[in-house]
Write a protein that holds these residues in place. Structure first.
Motif, PDB file in Angstrom:
ATOM      1  N   MET A 120      -4.745  -7.588  -2.196  1.00 60.38           N
ATOM      2  CA  MET A 120      -6.358  -8.026  -2.678  1.00 60.38           C
ATOM      3  C   MET A 120      -5.339  -6.917  -4.558  1.00 60.38           C
ATOM      4  N   SER A 121      -4.858  -5.388  -3.931  1.00 57.64           N
ATOM      5  CA  SER A 121      -4.219  -4.913  -4.881  1.00 57.64           C
ATOM      6  C   SER A 121      -2.612  -5.017  -5.376  1.00 57.64           C
ATOM      7  N   TYR A 125      -1.445  -6.195  -8.459  1.00 61.58           N
ATOM      8  CA  TYR A 125      -0.502  -5.344  -8.979  1.00 61.58           C
ATOM      9  C   TYR A 125       0.615  -7.075  -9.324  1.00 61.58           C
ATOM     10  N   VAL A 126       0.861  -8.275  -9.084  1.00 61.08           N
ATOM     11  CA  VAL A 126       1.626  -8.889  -9.249  1.00 61.08           C
ATOM     12  C   VAL A 126       0.804  -9.208 -10.567  1.00 61.08           C
ATOM     13  N   ILE A 212      -1.989   2.533  -4.354  1.00 65.76           N
ATOM     14  CA  ILE A 212      -1.338   3.712  -5.103  1.00 65.76           C
ATOM     15  C   ILE A 212      -0.809   4.165  -5.835  1.00 65.76           C
ATOM     16  N   TYR A 213       0.096   2.976  -5.445  1.00 66.61           N
ATOM     17  CA  TYR A 213       1.702   2.334  -6.257  1.00 66.61           C
ATOM     18  C   TYR A 213       0.976   1.436  -6.645  1.00 66.61           C
ATOM     19  N   SER A 214       0.337   0.333  -6.396  1.00 64.02           N
ATOM     20  CA  SER A 214      -0.399  -0.764  -7.606  1.00 64.02           C
ATOM     21  C   SER A 214      -1.177  -0.280  -8.605  1.00 64.02           C
ATOM     22  N   TYR A 215      -1.773   1.125  -8.476  1.00 67.88           N
ATOM     23  CA  TYR A 215      -2.311   1.243  -9.913  1.00 67.88           C
ATOM     24  C   TYR A 215      -1.498   2.551 -10.915  1.00 67.88           C
ATOM     25  N   VAL A 239      -8.522  -1.950  -9.028  1.00 63.85           N
ATOM     26  CA  VAL A 239      -7.073  -1.088  -7.842  1.00 63.85           C
ATOM     27  C   VAL A 239      -8.525   0.051  -7.585  1.00 63.85           C
ATOM     28  N   LEU A 240      -8.712   0.246  -8.631  1.00 62.28           N
ATOM     29  CA  LEU A 240      -9.385   1.716  -8.146  1.00 62.28           C
ATOM     30  C   LEU A 240     -10.500   1.373  -7.427  1.00 62.28           C
TER      31      LEU A 240
END
Length: 324
Positions: A120-121, A125-126, A212-215, A239-240
């Motif tokens: 989902m994150s 991100y995409v 964390i990378y996506s955020y 994402v958080l």
């Protein structure tokens, strides 16, 4: 993590070892307190699943498909955990192979949520970092493939534990158990805990890194002058929320450690504390996380409230769903 035995092992620690010391009214009251919120949230989860299936716009949008998968897995885990708890409170012994099926299903579904959160994150991100390619990358078809991969990966630990149970354990499966159904009564060897430690550590480290990378990536995109600040802010908050949900899932793996510490201290109120830990760290996270996530979405909240109130409070109106 020194002890990452699946959290529902608390069912045996909290009930089977203290069941005889509790008066029947107290056991009945504790069981009622545990089952009542579970039944309430199972009803809400069922309505949420029905709402997701009731509209084509939800069935054809990737983020709602992923949310439905998360909701389904948490509902199954909630059912199996409550079933084990009820069996222990009622003092019922089951045939070993029935216990094996219940426990393995719980182990299986407990790993789906964190992996699903990572997917989902990545979808968010995409949507934010590659908005022009989002529609071609994230489709219902690719989402279905990813969900299938998630369930296959989650089955690996279950298959390994089943093979180890059949090969290494000597207890017959066709006899009634002498203790209440739980992971500790099925898997006696230390190697089972070692396998759990490795699997859970890999899952949570990988999922944590992805979220964390996506955020961070979306934070960097937010600094762009051409970025849609409102859309980006909503995606980052989502994402958080995934990171918070991951933390709640991770906290449930600490339950056996907490229970062991309570037993080693021989506390007078250990049983009551274990029960509270079971409710707070296992039941509530699995119930509240999907509900909060669903209520945050305007389109889904509208449909959900309509079905929860049996159509008396509001009418369903066409709502356009953004890809972002």
């Amino acid at each position: 993590m020194s002890n990452t035995t699946p959290p529902f092992q608390l069912l045996s620690n909290n009930v089977s070892l203290t069941n005889q010391r509790l008066a029947v009214p107290i056991r009945t009251f504790m069981g009622f307190l545990s089952v009542s919120p579970c039944l309430l949230f199972l009803y809400i989860n069922t309505i949420m699943l029905y709402s997701l299936k009731s509209k084509p716009m939800f069935r054809e949008t990737s983020r709602y498909i992923l949310f439905g998968n998360l909701l389904f897995a948490d509902t199954i885990l909630l059912l199996t955990s409550q079933l084990l708890y009820i069996l222990a409170v009622a003092g019922l012994f089951v045939i070993r192979y029935i216990c094996v099926m219940i426990v393995l299903v719980a182990i299986f579904t407990s790993a789906v949520s964190p992996l699903n959160l990572s997917v989902m994150s990545l979808e968010r991100y995409v949507a934010i970092c590659y908005p022009l390619r989002h529609a071609s990358i994230v489709t219902p078809r690719t989402t279905g493939v990813v969900i299938a991969v998630v369930w296959i990966l989650c089955s690996l630990n279950t298959i390994i534990k089943l093979v180890m149970l059949l090969v290494l354990e000597s207890m017959p499966l066709d006899q009634f158990m002498q203790e209440f159904c739980s992971t500790s009564e099925l898997f006696h060897l230390k190697i089972h805990n070692q396998v759990d430690n490795v699997f859970i550590s890999i899952v949570f480290m990988t999922v944590g890194f992805i979220i964390i990378y996506s955020y961070i990536a979306m934070m960097m995109v937010a600094k762009s002058a051409s970025a849609d600040k409102d859309i980006n802010s909503k995606a980052r908050n989502t994402v958080l929320l995934h990171l918070i949900q991951l933390g709640l899932s991770l906290s449930s793996t600490l339950v056996p450690t907490i229970v062991s510490a309570l037993k080693s201290r021989a506390m007078d109120k250990a049983t009551q504390i274990e029960y509270i830990v079971f409710i707070i760290l296992i039941i509530l996270p699995r119930c509240l996380s999907p509900l909060i996530y669903g209520l945050r979405d305007k389109a889904f909240r509208h449909i959900l409230m309509y079905h929860l109130t049996c159509g008396l409070r509001c009418a369903v109106e066409p709502i356009k769903i953004s890809s972002y």
